[in-house]
Design a protein around this motif. Structure first.
Motif, PDB file in Angstrom:
ATOM      1  N   GLU A   1       0.839  -1.194   0.000  1.00 41.18           N
ATOM      2  CA  GLU A   1       0.000   0.000   0.000  1.00 41.18           C
ATOM      3  C   GLU A   1       0.876   1.247   0.000  1.00 41.18           C
ATOM      4  O   GLU A   1       2.025   1.228   0.466  1.00 41.18           O
ATOM      5  CB  GLU A   1      -0.925   0.025   1.222  1.00 41.18           C
TER       6      GLU A   1
ATOM      7  N   TRP B   1     -12.134   0.168  -7.215  1.00 37.44           N
ATOM      8  CA  TRP B   1     -11.317  -0.969  -7.682  1.00 37.44           C
ATOM      9  C   TRP B   1     -11.197  -0.833  -9.193  1.00 37.44           C
ATOM     10  O   TRP B   1     -12.151  -1.090  -9.927  1.00 37.44           O
ATOM     11  CB  TRP B   1     -11.978  -2.282  -7.294  1.00 37.44           C
TER      12      TRP B   1
ATOM     13  N   GLN C   1      -5.984  -2.376  -8.848  1.00 34.29           N
ATOM     14  CA  GLN C   1      -5.576  -1.735  -7.607  1.00 34.29           C
ATOM     15  C   GLN C   1      -6.800  -1.105  -6.954  1.00 34.29           C
ATOM     16  O   GLN C   1      -7.736  -0.690  -7.639  1.00 34.29           O
ATOM     17  CB  GLN C   1      -4.505  -0.674  -7.867  1.00 34.29           C
TER      18      GLN C   1
ATOM     19  N   TYR D   1      -3.995   0.330  -2.548  1.00 33.32           N
ATOM     20  CA  TYR D   1      -3.575  -1.045  -2.269  1.00 33.32           C
ATOM     21  C   TYR D   1      -3.277  -1.743  -3.596  1.00 33.32           C
ATOM     22  O   TYR D   1      -4.073  -1.654  -4.544  1.00 33.32           O
ATOM     23  CB  TYR D   1      -4.671  -1.806  -1.516  1.00 33.32           C
ATOM     24  N   TYR D   2      -2.153  -2.449  -3.643  1.00 28.07           N
ATOM     25  CA  TYR D   2      -1.759  -3.108  -4.888  1.00 28.07           C
ATOM     26  C   TYR D   2      -0.945  -4.348  -4.568  1.00 28.07           C
ATOM     27  O   TYR D   2      -0.509  -4.568  -3.420  1.00 28.07           O
ATOM     28  CB  TYR D   2      -0.954  -2.157  -5.778  1.00 28.07           C
TER      29      TYR D   2
ATOM     30  N   SER E   1      -1.056  -6.695  -9.938  1.00 27.86           N
ATOM     31  CA  SER E   1      -1.424  -5.345 -10.362  1.00 27.86           C
ATOM     32  C   SER E   1      -0.559  -4.890 -11.530  1.00 27.86           C
ATOM     33  O   SER E   1       0.536  -5.413 -11.759  1.00 27.86           O
ATOM     34  CB  SER E   1      -1.281  -4.362  -9.199  1.00 27.86           C
TER      35      SER E   1
ATOM     36  N   LYS F   1       2.784   1.100  -8.776  1.00 31.26           N
ATOM     37  CA  LYS F   1       4.070   0.441  -8.994  1.00 31.26           C
ATOM     38  C   LYS F   1       5.066   1.352  -9.699  1.00 31.26           C
ATOM     39  O   LYS F   1       6.271   1.166  -9.569  1.00 31.26           O
ATOM     40  CB  LYS F   1       3.871  -0.832  -9.813  1.00 31.26           C
TER      41      LYS F   1
END
Length: 652
Positions: A174, A478, A484, A497-498, A503, A508
């Motif tokens: 996260e 979502w 993610q 959140y990933y 993801s 990222k």
């Protein structure tokens, strides 16, 4: 000189070779050979292609001959074996005899497995060769069964994920984006997932670019598009080029990707009773969204009891009006609205607890409706259609989450209770595979942590929960492409959140970038002017180190003080806004700045008596000869009044 000698030598070598050889310049007469590299490479490539083609043709010819030979031998063996089994005399044709002779010689010469095992092995090899040719693999053939084992493992992994949907939730990592200190009440991602927009109760809208951010996670733009109105809803259009901003006022705005205004809806006439006859909303907006197929159309709902559709290219008037009604035919307030996935239906959740759905092209009567969807008097905060278009999820202000089949709209398919919701925009959404339903819960200050709950769509069993923070979870999103989950909280945080494996892009991209080194403010020190030819008395001392000087200036409170920027528009943060350009505002400003105390007029006049006597300028010179002597009353002593009774004292 050397160039001249070369030219002479070349001239000598040309017409008279004997003279050139005598003088030693015989080598200069020969021309150098030139090579065309491109032609050489092309010739080499053609030769290699021709050789490869011949080799492949020879191999294919050998395979065909071998396969035909084996097929003939097997075909001749089958009637021979059948006749021998029956006991009948076997008669062989010359071709069969040749085949049998070749088989006998081969069995005598070779030692190893039988012919059947060899043919089966050859068949396997041919199958693998065919698969390799189909997939265009280069290299040695894979061992038999190798690919099947990998496929089995992949199938097992897929079956495990299907059996356990919790593994599909990307929550292993996260990041936290600091929007502000107040509730993040709106959140939107563009269709590609490159940019995130957040809005809150602090009137700010912040733009986040995942590809442009580094590990410091700072927004690249912040603005207040609706001045002092809370942001209720944000959404990107289907193409991602414009953003719909719904705030606490009655006029929705459309911004471009960089935050510049594109259009603003018109405000309606609040003195008209029939809301169909006015051009826009007349009360506070509650929600809004874009049409999923038509990029110019969007939808808003308001406290004036209407749901209106708009066209971006026409800001002077709405496109259509839908008026939700109660069972008695009275006006009810819609608190949330949305389109279905193909944009043919419009759904609205109302304050009387009903959910009403219209055909987009027919605004008079509802196509589907449920009167007791949620408790009357509560705000239905969110409606979300599933990706397959058959199910509708509703998040109610009565602390419930329900899922409906719009074809059977009388009672919900499933329901989850005891999910506290304190905000009129608490979200719910479906997972990208349509199997999980997500919503957040609200908590009071100091009452624990807000959670994100995941429910199975079919059974409505709670699959998973995430402790987000010690504040309410208001917004959740979502994204189907990024895989993610974005969460907006009540304490001004936007969390992402990933999972690094499941993801794509998004968070990222920015977590791998290092923070940029902060540069000291260069305006703290004056620029050093180098004057090497100036006299010593005018020459500035040379600075030894800029860093040390910057550190000294940073400690100086006067040099390091940042002036407050001017307040534009209405005041905020305890600061009064700038005055207007009218005469009344100018007079009010001057009255407020007037600090003279005129409570005692006698002292105010005598304050200038001494100066007027010493330097008469205005009145005194005109009456210098005829002016009588001024006599002022003497100030009585305070002691005299102390002896008097209370009722005789002067009342000030």
């Amino acid at each position: 000189l050397p160039f001249c000698l070369l030219a002479d030598a070349a001239a000598l070598a040309g017409p008279d070779p004997e003279l050139a050889a005598t003088m030693g310049f015989s080598g200069f007469g020969k021309k150098a050979r030139t090579f065309d590299l491109e032609a050489l490479f092309e010739q080499t490539r053609r030769t290699a292609v021709e050789r490869s083609r011949k080799v492949l043709e020879a191999r294919e010819r050998e395979k065909e001959d071998q396969a035909e030979k084996e097929f003939r031998c097997l075909q001749s063996d089958s009637p021979a074996s059948a006749s021998s089994a029956r006991g009948a005399p076997s008669t062989l044709t010359p071709r069969d005899a040749a085949c049998s002779e070749s088989e006998g010689s081969s069995t005598e010469e070779l030692t190893g497995p039988s012919v059947q095992s060899q043919t089966s092995t050859r068949g396997q090899n041919e199958d693998t060769d065919d698969e390799e040719e189909d997939e265009e693999f280069i290299g040695p053939p894979l061992p038999p069964g190798f690919k099947d084992s990998d496929d089995d493992h992949d199938d097992d992994d897929m079956q495990d994920e299907d059996n356990n949907p919790v593994k599909k939730i990307p929550d292993s990592h996260e990041i936290t984006l600091q929007h502000g200190t107040k509730t993040v009440s709106a959140m939107a991602l563009d269709p590609s997932g490159a940019r995130l927009v957040t809005g809150g109760y602090d009137y700010d809208v912040r733009f986040w670019d995942f590809a442009g951010m580094d590990a410091s996670l700072q927004a690249f733009r912040s603005l207040q598009p609706c001045e002092c109105h809370q942001i209720k809803s944000l959404q990107y259009s289907s193409t991602g080029d414009v953003i719909l901003v719904v705030s606490g006022n009655s006029q929705a705005k459309v911004l471009d990707r960089d935050g510049f205004p594109v259009m603003e809806c018109i405000k309606g006439d609040q003195y008209i009773v029939d809301m169909t006859n006015t051009k826009g909303h007349t009360a506070m907006l509650n929600s809004g969204c874009w049409h999923p197929k038509i990029k110019e159309e969007f939808l808003t709902c308001s406290n004036d009891g209407t749901v209106r559709t708009w066209d971006v290219n026409n800001e002077k008037k709405h496109k259509g009006v839908f008026k939700p009604r109660s069972a008695q035919g009275k006006r009810v307030i819609p608190t949330t609205c949305t389109y279905n996935r193909d944009g043919k239906l419009i759904a609205a959740g109302c304050q009387d607890g009903s959910i009403q759905i219209w055909d987009r092209n027919m605004s008079v009567h509802t196509k589907f409706h449920c009167r007791q969807a949620h408790a009357p008097g509560t705000d239905t905060s969110c409606l979300a259609f599933s990706y397959d278009g058959t199910a509708l999820a509703s998040r109610g202000g009565d602390d419930t989450l329900k899922i409906w089949d719009i074809r059977q709209f009388k009672k919900p398919l499933n329901s989850a209770e005891r999910l506290p919701s304190f905000f009129p925009m608490t979200d719910c959404c479906f997972s990208p595979d349509d199997k999980i339903l997500v919503t957040g819960t609200s908590v009071k200050r100091g009452g624990g942590s807000g959670k994100l709950f995941f429910f199975d769509r079919e059974t409505f069993q709670k699959l998973y929960e995430i402790d987000v923070t010690n504040a309410s979870v208001v917004r959740c999103l979502w994204h189907p492409k990024l895989n993610q989950i974005m969460v907006g909280t009540g304490n001004g945080l936007a969390k992402v959140y990933y999972d690094p494996v499941k993801s794509q892009r998004g968070a990222k991209l920015c977590v791998v970038k290092t923070k940029r080194k902060e540069r000291q403010a260069e305006t703290l020190t004056q620029d050093y002017i180098i004057t090497p030819h100036a006299l010593p008395m005018f020459r500035e001392p040379r600075q030894r180190s800029t860093r040390k000087q910057l550190e000294k200036d940073r400690l100086d409170p006067l040099k390091s003080h940042k002036p407050e920027p001017p307040v534009a528009g209405p005041g905020r943060g305890g600061r009064v806004g700038t005055h207007g350009g009218t005469l009344s505002s100018y007079i009010v400003k001057n009255i407020a700045l007037d600090k003279t105390d005129d409570s005692n007029p006698r002292e105010a006049i005598l304050r200038h008596a001494k100066e007027a006597e010493e330097n008469p300028y205005w009145v005194a010179p005109a009456y210098a000869k005829t002016q009588p002597k001024t006599v002022f009353a003497e100030v009585e002593q305070e002691d005299d009044e102390t002896d008097k009774p209370e009722w005789k004292k002067r009342k000030i």
